[in-house]
Every structure is written in C-alpha cells, then in structure tokens.
Design an enzyme around this catalytic site. Structure first.
Site, PDB file in Angstrom:
ATOM      1  N   GLY A  76       0.519  -5.202   0.572  1.00  0.00           N
ATOM      2  CA  GLY A  76      -0.583  -5.341  -0.389  1.00  0.00           C
ATOM      3  C   GLY A  76      -0.122  -5.921  -1.719  1.00  0.00           C
ATOM      4  O   GLY A  76      -0.917  -6.523  -2.444  1.00  0.00           O
ATOM      5  N   GLU A 104      -0.318  -9.484  -1.125  1.00  0.00           N
ATOM      6  CA  GLU A 104      -1.751  -9.841  -1.037  1.00  0.00           C
ATOM      7  C   GLU A 104      -2.382  -9.870  -2.430  1.00  0.00           C
ATOM      8  O   GLU A 104      -3.187 -10.745  -2.743  1.00  0.00           O
ATOM      9  CB  GLU A 104      -2.477  -8.855  -0.114  1.00  0.00           C
ATOM     10  N   GLU A 135       3.830  -5.303   7.287  1.00  0.00           N
ATOM     11  CA  GLU A 135       2.928  -4.330   7.924  1.00  0.00           C
ATOM     12  C   GLU A 135       3.184  -4.176   9.417  1.00  0.00           C
ATOM     13  O   GLU A 135       2.988  -3.109   9.991  1.00  0.00           O
ATOM     14  CB  GLU A 135       1.461  -4.750   7.703  1.00  0.00           C
ATOM     15  N   ALA A 153       0.862  -1.186   0.000  1.00  0.00           N
ATOM     16  CA  ALA A 153       0.000   0.000   0.000  1.00  0.00           C
ATOM     17  C   ALA A 153       0.897   1.234   0.000  1.00  0.00           C
ATOM     18  O   ALA A 153       2.039   1.184   0.463  1.00  0.00           O
ATOM     19  CB  ALA A 153      -0.881  -0.011   1.237  1.00  0.00           C
TER      20      ALA A 153
HETATM   21  N1  COA Z   1       4.578   3.345  -0.370  1.00  0.00           N
HETATM   22  C1  COA Z   1       4.996   4.510  -0.843  1.00  0.00           C
HETATM   23  N2  COA Z   1       6.223   4.699  -1.379  1.00  0.00           N
HETATM   24  C2  COA Z   1       7.033   3.642  -1.441  1.00  0.00           C
HETATM   25  C3  COA Z   1       6.644   2.367  -0.970  1.00  0.00           C
HETATM   26  C4  COA Z   1       5.348   2.237  -0.414  1.00  0.00           C
HETATM   27  N3  COA Z   1       4.874   1.074   0.034  1.00  0.00           N
HETATM   28  N4  COA Z   1       7.665   1.518  -1.152  1.00  0.00           N
HETATM   29  C5  COA Z   1       8.656   2.215  -1.739  1.00  0.00           C
HETATM   30  N5  COA Z   1       8.278   3.505  -1.913  1.00  0.00           N
HETATM   31  C6  COA Z   1       9.060   4.591  -2.514  1.00  0.00           C
HETATM   32  C7  COA Z   1      10.144   5.068  -1.573  1.00  0.00           C
HETATM   33  O1  COA Z   1       9.613   6.022  -0.647  1.00  0.00           O
HETATM   34  C8  COA Z   1      11.114   5.691  -2.542  1.00  0.00           C
HETATM   35  O2  COA Z   1      10.642   6.963  -2.935  1.00  0.00           O
HETATM   36  P1  COA Z   1      11.656   8.208  -3.081  1.00  0.00           P
HETATM   37  O3  COA Z   1      12.577   7.796  -4.195  1.00  0.00           O
HETATM   38  O4  COA Z   1      10.767   9.350  -3.420  1.00  0.00           O
HETATM   39  O5  COA Z   1      12.361   8.326  -1.773  1.00  0.00           O
HETATM   40  C9  COA Z   1      11.007   4.777  -3.758  1.00  0.00           C
HETATM   41  O6  COA Z   1       9.771   4.091  -3.631  1.00  0.00           O
HETATM   42  C10 COA Z   1      12.122   3.727  -3.837  1.00  0.00           C
HETATM   43  O7  COA Z   1      12.132   3.025  -2.580  1.00  0.00           O
HETATM   44  P2  COA Z   1      13.435   2.953  -1.640  1.00  0.00           P
HETATM   45  O8  COA Z   1      12.957   2.716  -0.251  1.00  0.00           O
HETATM   46  O9  COA Z   1      14.333   4.136  -1.863  1.00  0.00           O
HETATM   47  O10 COA Z   1      14.131   1.655  -2.251  1.00  0.00           O
HETATM   48  P3  COA Z   1      15.052   0.631  -1.469  1.00  0.00           P
HETATM   49  O11 COA Z   1      15.608  -0.268  -2.525  1.00  0.00           O
HETATM   50  O12 COA Z   1      15.987   1.312  -0.559  1.00  0.00           O
HETATM   51  O13 COA Z   1      14.036  -0.224  -0.551  1.00  0.00           O
HETATM   52  C11 COA Z   1      12.007  -1.437  -0.085  1.00  0.00           C
HETATM   53  C12 COA Z   1      13.026  -1.001  -1.159  1.00  0.00           C
HETATM   54  C13 COA Z   1      10.853  -2.150  -0.801  1.00  0.00           C
HETATM   55  C14 COA Z   1      12.690  -2.409   0.896  1.00  0.00           C
HETATM   56  C15 COA Z   1      11.495  -0.205   0.698  1.00  0.00           C
HETATM   57  O14 COA Z   1      11.063   0.764  -0.262  1.00  0.00           O
HETATM   58  C16 COA Z   1      10.339  -0.497   1.608  1.00  0.00           C
HETATM   59  O15 COA Z   1      10.530  -1.033   2.688  1.00  0.00           O
HETATM   60  N6  COA Z   1       9.102  -0.117   1.207  1.00  0.00           N
HETATM   61  C17 COA Z   1       7.928  -0.269   2.031  1.00  0.00           C
HETATM   62  C18 COA Z   1       7.451  -1.707   2.060  1.00  0.00           C
HETATM   63  C19 COA Z   1       6.260  -1.862   2.995  1.00  0.00           C
HETATM   64  O16 COA Z   1       6.325  -1.658   4.182  1.00  0.00           O
HETATM   65  N7  COA Z   1       5.126  -2.236   2.392  1.00  0.00           N
HETATM   66  C20 COA Z   1       3.894  -2.502   3.135  1.00  0.00           C
HETATM   67  C21 COA Z   1       3.069  -1.296   3.211  1.00  0.00           C
HETATM   68  S1  COA Z   1       1.586  -1.591   4.149  1.00  0.00           S
END
Ligand code: COA
Length: 274
Positions: A125, A128, A148, A82
């Site tokens: 998500g 999911e 989450e 999400a």
């Molecule tokens: N929602 C909104 N933005 C997200 C996102 C999410 N779920 N996942 C990644 N992004 C965005 C980041 O904020 C970043 O944006 P920016 O370039 O403007 O800073 C961009 O996508 C790239 O992500 P980044 O975190 O820089 O890449 P990374 O390789 O360092 O890490 C992840 C990748 C997937 C490990 C990390 O982005 C992450 O933990 N995301 C959230 C996952 C999560 O908790 N999902 C469940 C949500 S309920």
C-alpha cells in the site's frame, strides 16, 4: 523505535523548512502530509489511511493549498504497506464493510497536484499510495515493491492497475507475481519515478517542486492535471476532445488574460485563480 504519540498523520499548511540562522521559511501554497508511525515503518493502519484521506478531503477544499507533498517520518520508510497485524484478523466481509476503500478513493480523487517524497521502503500500500500521487521523487535509498503475493493476497489498492500503466504489463506482472523489491535506479528505468535524488535531499526536492507548481495559475494547474489523469482512463480521441474543452474554458479566465498580458508587458503575472 517508539512513535511520537501525536496523530499518526500530520498536516502542515503551509509547509515550512529551515533556513540559515535557525529560522524557518513558509512555502506558500504547499501542504506537507507526513505519515508518522516510524515504529512500524509507517505502515498504513486504518487510522493512518483515514488520516490521509481526511487530509486529502480538507486540503482539496482549501484555497490556501495549491500543491501537496506526502512523506513518511524518519529515514527508513515512506510506508511499508498495509498494517499486517491489523489485516491478519480481517475478513472479506469486514473489509467490504469498512471504509477502507472509500479512503483510497478519496486519496485518488484529489484534484490538487500531489507529490510523493520517498525515502526507504515504499511497499504494498505504500507503493500504491506513492503511485496514486501525480509525481514521485525517489531517494537513492528507495526500495519499492508489491510484496502482497507473499502474504497470499494481491495489491488491492490499485497496484495491479497503476503499476501496469506506469511500467507496462511485462514488467508489472513480474514484480506483482514475485514480490521482488526494486531500487530507485530500476524504478526510474521502468518509468515509475519522476526523478531520483540523493536520499537526504528527497523532501527538499519534493517541496521545491511543489512550490514551483504552487506558483502557477491554479485553474490551469487543476485542469492540466485533470486532462493528464484522464489520459490513463479513456481512448485518445476522447482525451483529446476533453483537453480541447478545457483549453477553451481556460481562454475565458482572468488568469489567461493576465498571463499573456504580463508576458507582453515583460513583468511577473499576478494569479487570481479565476
Ligand atoms: N505492517 C505492520 N508492521 C510492520 C509492517 C507492516 N506492513 N512493516 C514493518 N512492520 C513493523 C515490523 O513488524 C517491526 O515491528 P517490531 O519492531 O515491533 O518487530 C518494525 O516494523 C520494523 O520492521 P522490521 O521487519 O523489523 O524491519 P526490517 O528492516 O527487518 O525489514 C521490511 C523491513 C520492510 C523488509 C519488513 O518490515 C517487511 O517485509 N515488512 C512488510 C512489507 C509488506 O509485506 N508490505 C505489504 C503489506 S500488504
């Protein structure tokens, strides 16, 4: 990375793929739904979810669509969950009043067979959504998880139920309570994947599978999916009774007569979907 600027969800029906000589081949009956927000690793904002749900409603009603592949644009993610920026401002009342879960229900209710083609992250998500699909083709670079818990919430789009059914309680609860991200090999071992393939081949493998299913008799495909999905919800005796009704029903179809006649006449069948 910047997004392409078009709609956040693209639908191609029929899906196409490049062939020798720079041409493209159309895959009859196969739809490709692409989440196209690579700047956020294809995070599922409400616009994206609405786009996916609208695509599901439309494709389910379209006879030209016989199987659907879902994928994420780019190579880094199927969907990283999400949209956290959007969710950060959300309240319980706002969430309950939004159409978010109507969209999830529409995605889960789809009667056409669905395949997730997963490269990179499928988190929250995103996982999911992939697990809502009937089949999951994972690239060797896939990273799956329900993180989450680290945000103070739980998987709220079916994750606690779907992961438990797929992997069993002891494995699902560990993943959900720790947010641990697993690789494709582990996902395969615990029963989440249909198949793991080299990362660059994920979309082709999913499209091939969809094309094979799209070439099968549509009524039999629809009822077989219905019967398999019912197995996740009802006791065995009820599922078997329902399966039998569907079996009888198919004996009344033109496609059953054609399929058996074609076999006996040693020729390819022509399906009419009735
Ligand atoms: N929602 C909104 N933005 C997200 C996102 C999410 N779920 N996942 C990644 N992004 C965005 C980041 O904020 C970043 O944006 P920016 O370039 O403007 O800073 C961009 O996508 C790239 O992500 P980044 O975190 O820089 O890449 P990374 O390789 O360092 O890490 C992840 C990748 C997937 C490990 C990390 O982005 C992450 O933990 N995301 C959230 C996952 C999560 O908790 N999902 C469940 C949500 S309920």
């Amino acid at each position: 990375m910047t997004d392409p600027g078009g709609p956040p969800v693209r639908v191609d029906l029929p899906a196409t793929r490049p062939v020798a000589g720079g041409a493209v081949a159309a895959l009859d009956g196969v739809a490709l739904v692409t989440i196209d927000r690579p700047s956020t690793l294809n995070a599922l904002s409400s616009d994206v979810l609405r786009g996916i749900a609208d695509a599901c409603r439309r494709l389910d009603a379209d006879d030209a669509c016989r199987a659907i592949v879902f994928t994420g644009a780019g190579t880094r993610a199927f969907a990283a969950g999400a949209d956290i920026a959007e969710m950060a401002a959300e309240t319980a009342a706002g969430l309950a009043a939004s159409g978010r879960f109507d969209d999830w229900d529409a995605i889960r209710r789809i009667r056409k067979p669905t395949i997730a083609a997963v490269r990179g992250y499928a988190l929250g998500g995103g996982l999911e959504l992939a697990m809502s699909c009937d089949m999951l083709i994972l690239g060797e670079d896939a990273k799956l998880g329900q993180p989450e818990i680290k945000l103070g919430i739980l998987p709220g789009a079916g994750g606690t139920q779907q992961l438990t059914r797929a992997a069993g309680r002891a494995r699902a609860i560990e993943l959900i309570l720790t947010g641990r991200v697993i690789d494709a090999a582990e996902a395969d071992r615990i029963g989440i994947a249909t198949r793991v393939v080299p990362a660059a081949e994920v979309l082709d493998a999913a499209l091939d599978l969809a094309a094979t299913i799209a070439s099968m008799p549509p009524l039999a495909v629809r009822t077989a999916k219905e019967s398999v999905r019912l197995a996740e919800e009802v006791p065995l005796s009820v599922g078997i009774r329902h399966e039998r009704q569907l079996f009888y029903m198919l004996f009344g179809t033109d496609d059953k007569a054609e399929g058996m006649r074609a076999f006996l006449e040693k020729r390819e069948p022509t399906w009419r979907g009735r």
